[in-house]
Design an enzyme around this catalytic site. Structure first.
Site: not given
Ligand code: ADP
Ligand code: MG
Length: 488
Positions: A221, A214-215, A330
């Site tokens: 990520v 993800g990003c 959030d």
């Molecule tokens: P942001 O602060 O930009 O919203 P997130 O922490 O929500 O960041 O992470 C963005 C994306 O990365 C998520 O929507 C998911 O797809 C992926 N991701 C984040 N944490 C994890 C995790 N622990 N396991 C798998 N994917 C993750």
């Molecule tokens: Mg997020």
């Protein structure tokens, strides 16, 4: 079963009670002394003929033909074998006999009534496990090298990607439960591993794969593997994009500090932070993607009971946060990540705060880039954040889930939503949403925060609704098993 401490066990029981009940009932025979898991007809005869040939001495064994069993009993110094088969609904019986949901019930019944057998079941012919004790557990070997992670497929809905657990559900196997996965308990719940627990991780123990999960604004990520003392675990690594801005690094460190204090099965755990080519936040893996993406277009496939199950888990994670005096700030379907289709975890603690011991809310100094459609009125009007404002966001998350991934307040802009709310209006009940669940989300949207339920109450209401669905369900497929085998 692992050696669980009180809390983990309590959570497992609360969240998985309906499945556990079913599992215990349908697999109870496996633990019975009369059940011999691998015995041929000849071996069964040998066992029954050896020793005292008491009338009614019996055992039960599976046959080669899937889903059928044989009941072998000795009477008048002769061994008789009876076929036990399952009907279309999965009920067990001897031909023409009374039908039962489980083998264990059938055996209990045949002890009381011959029901077509030559004699009632009397004495048990015990299996070797119940006479010789259980086998010693095997320990995993220390990994000397990393195993490269497999390239992931986008989300749970594409081509049956099920990251956790490897044991897939099939019609004749019980479906996986959260407690069966490797991320139910912290990897540090093992005292040996706990010895190495530090916030900062060594770079040499971390493998960062070129697979993006993800990003976000911060960077991307990535998928990876972290090597511990006794095992290596799949991890998700939030990599801070190349930035010299101290503020960005501080922000990521604040997120890490919050996550570091949390340990709950329904919250993504932090493994640690790694300072190397970039600042990296290493988390346990929830590779099934965000909740709203999983649900989008799946009305036919994912029953309401499955949605309620996942939302109940989110409420358990939030109840834990509330008890610990943290505010998430959030909570939204995009920040609920799936481990598999029956297991959700809350993620993204980028905006979260720990409240002071005597505080029930946090006041933000200034408004920022906020997810206004998920925010309670007091957040927007007074910048006040509490567990009750998280409850409001939970209501919006419920709406997203029961509308199978739709965007809330569709045509409106953030500030318009506040006017809409002030006028006493609320989003409508999504077409698939049960009235009990709409009543709960409406309570989450009570204007005055003091009048809203807390997560203690929300979790109880989610739990009783979810249990009521699970107990109404008839047959294994109603709890999601049948559907699951087809799609995941
Ligand atoms: P942001 O602060 O930009 O919203 P997130 O922490 O929500 O960041 O992470 C963005 C994306 O990365 C998520 O929507 C998911 O797809 C992926 N991701 C984040 N944490 C994890 C995790 N622990 N396991 C798998 N994917 C993750
Ligand atoms: Mg997020």
């Amino acid at each position: 079963m692992p050696d669980w401490k009180g809390d983990a066990l309590e959570q497992a029981i609360i969240s998985q009670a309906p499945q556990v009940e079913k599992l215990i009932a349908t697999t109870a025979h496996e633990r019975m002394p009369w059940y011999h898991s691998s015995l041929t007809r000849e071996e069964a005869e040998r066992k029954l003929y050896s020793g005292a040939q008491t009338d009614g001495k019996f055992l039960l064994r599976p046959r080669k033909e899937q889903g059928t069993y044989a009941l072998s009993m000795i009477y008048g110094k002769t061994v008789y074998h009876y076929l036990i088969s399952q009907d279309k609904a999965g009920k067990y019986c001897i031909p023409e006999g009374t039908k039962f949901d489980t083998l264990w019930q059938l055996v209990e019944y045949l002890k009381l009534k011959a029901d077509g057998l030559i004699y009632c079941l009397k004495e048990v012919c015990p299996n070797s496990a119940s006479t010789a004790g259980a086998a010693a557990p095997t320990l995993p070997a220390h990994p000397s090298t990393f195993t490269q992670p497999q390239r992931r497929v986008d989300t749970l809905n594409s081509d049956g990607y099920t990251p956790e657990p490897a044991r897939l559900a099939s019609p004749d196997k019980p479906r996986p439960m959260p407690m069966d996965t490797s991320v139910y308990e912290s990897p540090y719940s093992d005292p040996e591993e706990l010895k190495d627990k530090k916030l900062f991780l060594k770079r040499e123990n971390l493998l960062v794969a070129d697979i993006e999960l993800g990003c976000g604004n911060f960077g991307s990520v990535r998928q990876g593997v972290y090597r511990m003392r006794k095992k290596q675990i799949d991890v998700a690594i939030k990599v801070l994009k190349h930035s010299t801005e101290k503020a960005d690094k501080d922000e990521m460190m604040r997120e890490a500090q919050i996550m570091h204090q949390l340990d709950n099965p329904y919250i993504v755990r932090l493994i640690g932070v790694c300072k190397a080519e970039a600042l990296m936040l290493v988390m346990e893996m929830a590779g099934g993607g965000p909740l709203h993406k999983f649900l989008l277009g799946k009305k036919e496939e994912v029953p309401v009971s499955n949605v309620a199950e996942l939302l109940h888990q989110v409420s358990m994670g939030m109840k834990y946060l509330e008890e610990k005096n943290f505010v998430h700030r959030d909570l939204a379907a995009r920040n609920v990540l799936l481990v598999n289709r029956h297991y959700a975890k809350i993620s993204d603690f980028g905006l979260s705060k720990a409240l002071g011991a005597d505080d029930s809310y946090y006041t933000a100094r200034s408004a920022g880039k906020w997810p206004l459609k998920w925010y309670a009125p007091e957040c927007i009007n007074f910048r006040k954040f509490s567990s009750r404002s998280d409850v409001w966001s939970y209501g919006v998350t419920m709406w997203e889930a029961f509308s199978y991934g739709q965007k809330p307040y569709k045509k409106m802009k953030g500030p318009e939503v506040l006017d809409f709310i002030k006028q006493g209006k609320r989003m409508e009940c999504p077409p698939e949403c049960p009235p009990e669940m709409y009543a709960l989300m409406s309570d989450c949207w009570i204007y005055k925060w003091e009048d809203r339920p807390d997560f203690l109450t929300v979790e109880q209401r989610m739990r009783s609704y979810y249990y009521s669905l699970a107990s109404k369900a008839e047959g294994p497929s109603q709890c999601g098993q049948g559907v699951e085998a087809a799609s995941v």
